[in-house]
Design an enzyme around this catalytic site. Sequence first.
Site, PDB file in Angstrom:
ATOM      1  N   CYS A  99      36.285  37.762  39.547  1.00  0.00           N
ATOM      2  CA  CYS A  99      35.907  36.613  38.835  1.00  0.00           C
ATOM      3  C   CYS A  99      34.489  36.189  38.719  1.00  0.00           C
ATOM      4  O   CYS A  99      34.089  35.066  38.293  1.00  0.00           O
ATOM      5  CB  CYS A  99      36.552  35.339  39.557  1.00  0.00           C
ATOM      6  SG  CYS A  99      38.330  35.264  39.548  1.00  0.00           S
ATOM      7  N   ARG A 129      43.037  47.462  46.011  1.00  0.00           N
ATOM      8  CA  ARG A 129      43.521  47.122  47.466  1.00  0.00           C
ATOM      9  C   ARG A 129      44.885  46.738  47.553  1.00  0.00           C
ATOM     10  O   ARG A 129      45.670  46.462  46.546  1.00  0.00           O
ATOM     11  CB  ARG A 129      42.949  45.612  47.852  1.00  0.00           C
ATOM     12  CG  ARG A 129      41.342  46.065  48.434  1.00  0.00           C
ATOM     13  CD  ARG A 129      40.883  44.701  48.804  1.00  0.00           C
ATOM     14  NE  ARG A 129      40.505  43.671  47.712  1.00  0.00           N
ATOM     15  CZ  ARG A 129      41.042  42.701  47.277  1.00  0.00           C
ATOM     16  NH1 ARG A 129      42.261  42.533  48.066  1.00  0.00           N
ATOM     17  NH2 ARG A 129      40.901  41.840  46.266  1.00  0.00           N
ATOM     18  N   SER A 153      38.155  37.995  43.711  1.00  0.00           N
ATOM     19  CA  SER A 153      37.899  39.170  43.165  1.00  0.00           C
ATOM     20  C   SER A 153      37.881  39.219  41.779  1.00  0.00           C
ATOM     21  O   SER A 153      38.852  38.820  41.211  1.00  0.00           O
ATOM     22  CB  SER A 153      38.726  40.393  43.761  1.00  0.00           C
ATOM     23  OG  SER A 153      38.801  40.332  44.911  1.00  0.00           O
ATOM     24  N   TYR A 211      40.947  54.618  48.413  1.00  0.00           N
ATOM     25  CA  TYR A 211      40.269  53.689  47.260  1.00  0.00           C
ATOM     26  C   TYR A 211      39.626  52.430  48.180  1.00  0.00           C
ATOM     27  O   TYR A 211      40.248  51.388  48.934  1.00  0.00           O
ATOM     28  CB  TYR A 211      41.096  53.411  46.275  1.00  0.00           C
ATOM     29  CG  TYR A 211      40.329  52.592  45.059  1.00  0.00           C
ATOM     30  CD1 TYR A 211      39.879  53.745  44.149  1.00  0.00           C
ATOM     31  CD2 TYR A 211      40.276  51.284  44.923  1.00  0.00           C
ATOM     32  CE1 TYR A 211      39.227  53.187  43.179  1.00  0.00           C
ATOM     33  CE2 TYR A 211      39.798  51.075  43.478  1.00  0.00           C
ATOM     34  CZ  TYR A 211      39.113  51.900  42.855  1.00  0.00           C
ATOM     35  OH  TYR A 211      38.391  51.470  41.668  1.00  0.00           O
ATOM     36  N   ASP A 222      28.785  40.422  47.048  1.00  0.00           N
ATOM     37  CA  ASP A 222      30.246  40.392  47.508  1.00  0.00           C
ATOM     38  C   ASP A 222      30.330  39.721  48.807  1.00  0.00           C
ATOM     39  O   ASP A 222      31.265  38.730  49.110  1.00  0.00           O
ATOM     40  CB  ASP A 222      30.835  41.625  47.524  1.00  0.00           C
ATOM     41  CG  ASP A 222      32.346  41.577  47.203  1.00  0.00           C
ATOM     42  OD1 ASP A 222      32.886  41.037  46.337  1.00  0.00           O
ATOM     43  OD2 ASP A 222      32.891  42.281  48.357  1.00  0.00           O
ATOM     44  N   LYS A 230      35.819  45.073  53.115  1.00  0.00           N
ATOM     45  CA  LYS A 230      36.730  43.835  53.519  1.00  0.00           C
ATOM     46  C   LYS A 230      37.157  43.788  55.025  1.00  0.00           C
ATOM     47  O   LYS A 230      37.236  42.725  55.387  1.00  0.00           O
ATOM     48  CB  LYS A 230      37.782  43.737  52.410  1.00  0.00           C
ATOM     49  CG  LYS A 230      36.889  43.650  51.058  1.00  0.00           C
ATOM     50  CD  LYS A 230      36.354  42.437  50.898  1.00  0.00           C
ATOM     51  CE  LYS A 230      35.533  42.383  49.837  1.00  0.00           C
ATOM     52  NZ  LYS A 230      35.936  42.450  48.370  1.00  0.00           N
ATOM     53  N   ARG A 276      35.428  50.939  39.196  1.00  0.00           N
ATOM     54  CA  ARG A 276      34.201  50.389  39.840  1.00  0.00           C
ATOM     55  C   ARG A 276      33.082  51.536  39.738  1.00  0.00           C
ATOM     56  O   ARG A 276      33.319  52.640  39.625  1.00  0.00           O
ATOM     57  CB  ARG A 276      34.474  50.295  41.452  1.00  0.00           C
ATOM     58  CG  ARG A 276      35.762  49.589  41.496  1.00  0.00           C
ATOM     59  CD  ARG A 276      35.244  48.103  41.865  1.00  0.00           C
ATOM     60  NE  ARG A 276      36.443  47.201  41.957  1.00  0.00           N
ATOM     61  CZ  ARG A 276      36.299  45.859  42.295  1.00  0.00           C
ATOM     62  NH1 ARG A 276      35.075  45.515  42.719  1.00  0.00           N
ATOM     63  NH2 ARG A 276      37.234  44.954  42.292  1.00  0.00           N
ATOM     64  N   HIS A 292      33.270  35.617  51.509  1.00  0.00           N
ATOM     65  CA  HIS A 292      33.541  36.679  50.248  1.00  0.00           C
ATOM     66  C   HIS A 292      32.422  35.818  49.314  1.00  0.00           C
ATOM     67  O   HIS A 292      32.965  35.415  48.484  1.00  0.00           O
ATOM     68  CB  HIS A 292      34.948  36.539  49.850  1.00  0.00           C
ATOM     69  CG  HIS A 292      35.189  37.683  48.939  1.00  0.00           C
ATOM     70  ND1 HIS A 292      36.168  37.557  48.102  1.00  0.00           N
ATOM     71  CD2 HIS A 292      34.599  38.765  48.324  1.00  0.00           C
ATOM     72  CE1 HIS A 292      36.407  38.478  47.177  1.00  0.00           C
ATOM     73  NE2 HIS A 292      35.034  39.324  47.377  1.00  0.00           N
TER      74      HIS A 292
HETATM   75  P1  GTP Z   1      35.045  41.670  43.168  1.00  0.00           P
HETATM   76  O1  GTP Z   1      33.951  42.816  42.908  1.00  0.00           O
HETATM   77  O2  GTP Z   1      36.191  42.308  42.759  1.00  0.00           O
HETATM   78  O3  GTP Z   1      34.779  40.840  44.143  1.00  0.00           O
HETATM   79  O4  GTP Z   1      34.596  40.885  41.397  1.00  0.00           O
HETATM   80  P2  GTP Z   1      33.435  39.966  41.010  1.00  0.00           P
HETATM   81  O5  GTP Z   1      33.713  38.679  41.542  1.00  0.00           O
HETATM   82  O6  GTP Z   1      32.027  40.385  41.514  1.00  0.00           O
HETATM   83  O7  GTP Z   1      33.328  39.766  39.673  1.00  0.00           O
HETATM   84  P3  GTP Z   1      32.507  40.663  38.397  1.00  0.00           P
HETATM   85  O8  GTP Z   1      31.187  40.088  38.279  1.00  0.00           O
HETATM   86  O9  GTP Z   1      32.814  41.923  38.415  1.00  0.00           O
HETATM   87  O10 GTP Z   1      33.186  39.963  37.147  1.00  0.00           O
HETATM   88  C1  GTP Z   1      34.788  40.617  36.705  1.00  0.00           C
HETATM   89  C2  GTP Z   1      35.014  39.974  35.406  1.00  0.00           C
HETATM   90  O11 GTP Z   1      34.728  38.904  34.732  1.00  0.00           O
HETATM   91  C3  GTP Z   1      34.141  41.072  34.369  1.00  0.00           C
HETATM   92  O12 GTP Z   1      35.064  41.563  33.486  1.00  0.00           O
HETATM   93  C4  GTP Z   1      33.260  40.288  33.755  1.00  0.00           C
HETATM   94  O13 GTP Z   1      32.635  40.577  32.515  1.00  0.00           O
HETATM   95  C5  GTP Z   1      33.924  38.909  33.706  1.00  0.00           C
HETATM   96  N1  GTP Z   1      32.976  37.528  33.827  1.00  0.00           N
HETATM   97  C6  GTP Z   1      31.783  37.637  34.827  1.00  0.00           C
HETATM   98  N2  GTP Z   1      31.199  36.447  34.272  1.00  0.00           N
HETATM   99  C7  GTP Z   1      31.732  35.721  33.443  1.00  0.00           C
HETATM  100  C8  GTP Z   1      31.310  34.653  32.759  1.00  0.00           C
HETATM  101  O14 GTP Z   1      30.477  33.847  33.094  1.00  0.00           O
HETATM  102  N3  GTP Z   1      32.287  34.252  31.652  1.00  0.00           N
HETATM  103  C9  GTP Z   1      33.236  35.222  31.387  1.00  0.00           C
HETATM  104  N4  GTP Z   1      33.998  34.707  30.387  1.00  0.00           N
HETATM  105  N5  GTP Z   1      33.607  36.257  31.861  1.00  0.00           N
HETATM  106  C10 GTP Z   1      32.886  36.703  33.062  1.00  0.00           C
HETATM  107  C1  SPV Z   2      37.356  42.851  46.097  1.00  0.00           C
HETATM  108  O1  SPV Z   2      38.437  43.066  45.687  1.00  0.00           O
HETATM  109  O2  SPV Z   2      37.270  41.834  46.003  1.00  0.00           O
HETATM  110  C2  SPV Z   2      36.265  44.011  45.807  1.00  0.00           C
HETATM  111  C3  SPV Z   2      36.981  45.295  45.955  1.00  0.00           C
HETATM  112  O3  SPV Z   2      35.255  43.678  46.057  1.00  0.00           O
HETATM  113  S1  SPV Z   2      37.176  45.810  47.284  1.00  0.00           S
HETATM  114  O4  SPV Z   2      36.167  46.567  48.009  1.00  0.00           O
HETATM  115  O5  SPV Z   2      38.271  47.114  47.215  1.00  0.00           O
HETATM  116  O6  SPV Z   2      37.766  44.884  48.171  1.00  0.00           O
HETATM  117 MN    MN Z   3      34.859  41.362  46.175  1.00  0.00          MN
END
Ligand code: GTP
Ligand code: SPV
Ligand code: MN
Length: 642
Positions: free
Chosen positions: A305, A103, A303, A252, A328, A261, A422, A281
Amino acid sequence: MVQFLRLAGARSLCGRPVSSLLPARRAISQQARERVAALSPKVREFVDRTVRMCQPADVHVCDGSAAESASLLRMMTEAGVVEPLPKYDNCWLARTDPADVARVESKTFIVTDERRQTVPTPRQGVKGALGNWMSPADLDSAVAARFPGCMRGRTLYVIPFSMGPVGSPLSKIGIELTDSPYVVASMRVMTRMGTDVLEALGDDDFVKCLHSVGRPLPMKTEPVNGWPCNPEQTIVTHVPARNEIISFGSGYGGNSLLGKKCFALRIGSTIARREGWLAEHMLILGITNPQGEKRYIAAAFPSACGKTNLAMMAPTLPGYKIECVGDDIAWMKFDENGVLRAINPENGFFGVAPGTSSATNPMAMATVTANTIFTNVAKTADGGVFWEGLEREVDASVGVTDWQGRAWTPGCGRPSSHPNSRFCAPAAQCPIIDPQWESAEGVPISAILFGGRRPEGVPLVYEAFSWRHGVLLGAAMRSEATAAAEHKGKVIMNDPFAMRPFFGYNFGHYLEHWLSMSERSSPAHLPKIFHVNWFRKAAGGGFLWPGFGENSRVLDWVLRRVQGEPCAQESAVGYIPTPDALRLEGLAEKVDLEQLFSLPGDFWRREVEALETYFAEQVGADLPTAISEELDALRKRVEKLE
Ligand code: GTP
Ligand code: SPV
Ligand code: MN
């Protein structure tokens, strides 16, 4: 059956997509004209206006069928935009131009008459960090400088889509016009898309979404990786007053899949404010305890996290069951009984690939073995995918090609996949998708979690003293910067409500809106608010908490609090678990609870000071009094910490 009149015959010569060499066509086919003529007058007007401006060679009204998607993917394969992954069922790999991988927050704008409708007024000399405003006149010139003729030689796709189950009272309909077939294939996964949406829409209004990759044919220079985009001219704009989104130059993620978003959060939050609900979010999960009692929890993390991971978590605590409603975005509204009802407006997961593995997120791994589009991950010689985190389960010795198409070997010094690579997969394929995930009235939310990546000072979990204090927890969210946007390095950034890049209107007004929500409920139904942090680090550097499935131990405590168990004690920042309240039996490694829950006085005084500065500099006169009072109260409490 659909026909892709122009590009169907385009073959790749020596890897060079022929599509870019085709001459522009002047006239739109008769068949396309007839399909456009069958649209409702409002949709037709939107399409006609766009055709006049962007001058595509053809128009295709998407029906949302599997055959249509297959035909598009075949065409993109022939043009070298995607390639099949024969190890799985109907899975595809796309590689983007390395200049178009995330983004672009700095090029994202909300368009209102007055700046203050979009953003609070920052203190003089301070750069605002709560969104970008653009005037209607500047939008007009930005559009005039980019869109005329921008689809020449390309097909304009008309995508009717519903955010939320088709026909649910909480759902909203959009029409995206795009010149990217990759966007069409992805929108079919991420939203409910096709003819039934047009039928549900009838003659009603809809959110107008216009998208172009910004590279009319013939292209002056060959696109990198066969991925047309226009990074210099990229712009993502939103006009709340007209429910309109206009995006140019990027293909993208959130820049181009406009239901996500742009619609569900930025335009969505402005509609939600007008109509009295919340567009957030947030993931939504269902959790059933060993006694068989089920509750739903929503959680906002910035994002990358951990939303997708928590939403699909495999709990290690025996007897618990987690089911996924969404990973999400949550649209939430208090019903007539004061119960907060949530729907996931999306139909798929656009999840971060690196870090996803059978050890961390087995449910996501099971979800992505069919009908999935991967973007910017590495591939194996036997037609599978690879990324950082899969070292133990994918045999890299078969040969790996990295996300930029270069040979890759373990230990070669560069990552195989882009950190923001992704998977785009249908939600219905998730083995633990919640039985209520498409419920028209939404699932009842008992607790809301806020969280982020906080390596220092912030305990594993704490509970807000009240709704008002909970709103401060959301407003005070900070996190390490992520790969999902264009930020560099691991600086701690303010990301209130995980919405900083996604506010559709002035953050101060957003806080007022959140504060007012408690009036729509009663103490018996108002969700409890918590803050969690899976990412606190030991002095030596490692994470203090194992995370992932072990986070079920935190959810267990949250659930017991929701049910009124007195397993909490007051601390300076909120209620924390009483000693022994957190269930730790069976943990593989001993956890240092003292460090995990410690509240270092110096840290918290600095934190409060940083928040005071942030609110004063960024929100100023728009900060609700209730929030400054809550922050004052926090300051007084942390003054006493050692
Ligand atoms: P967006 O799609 O961008 O909104 O991201 P998201 O909030 O869905 O994050 P996602 O669950 O994909 O996690 C992103 C990263 O954080 C990955 O590399 C995971 O491995 C890491 N992660 C997720 N949960 C944990 C956790 O409980 N502990 C640790 N140490 N890492 C974590
Ligand atoms: C985020 O960045 O929080 C995402 C990916 O979920 S995007 O759709 O590119 O915003
Ligand atoms: Mn997101």
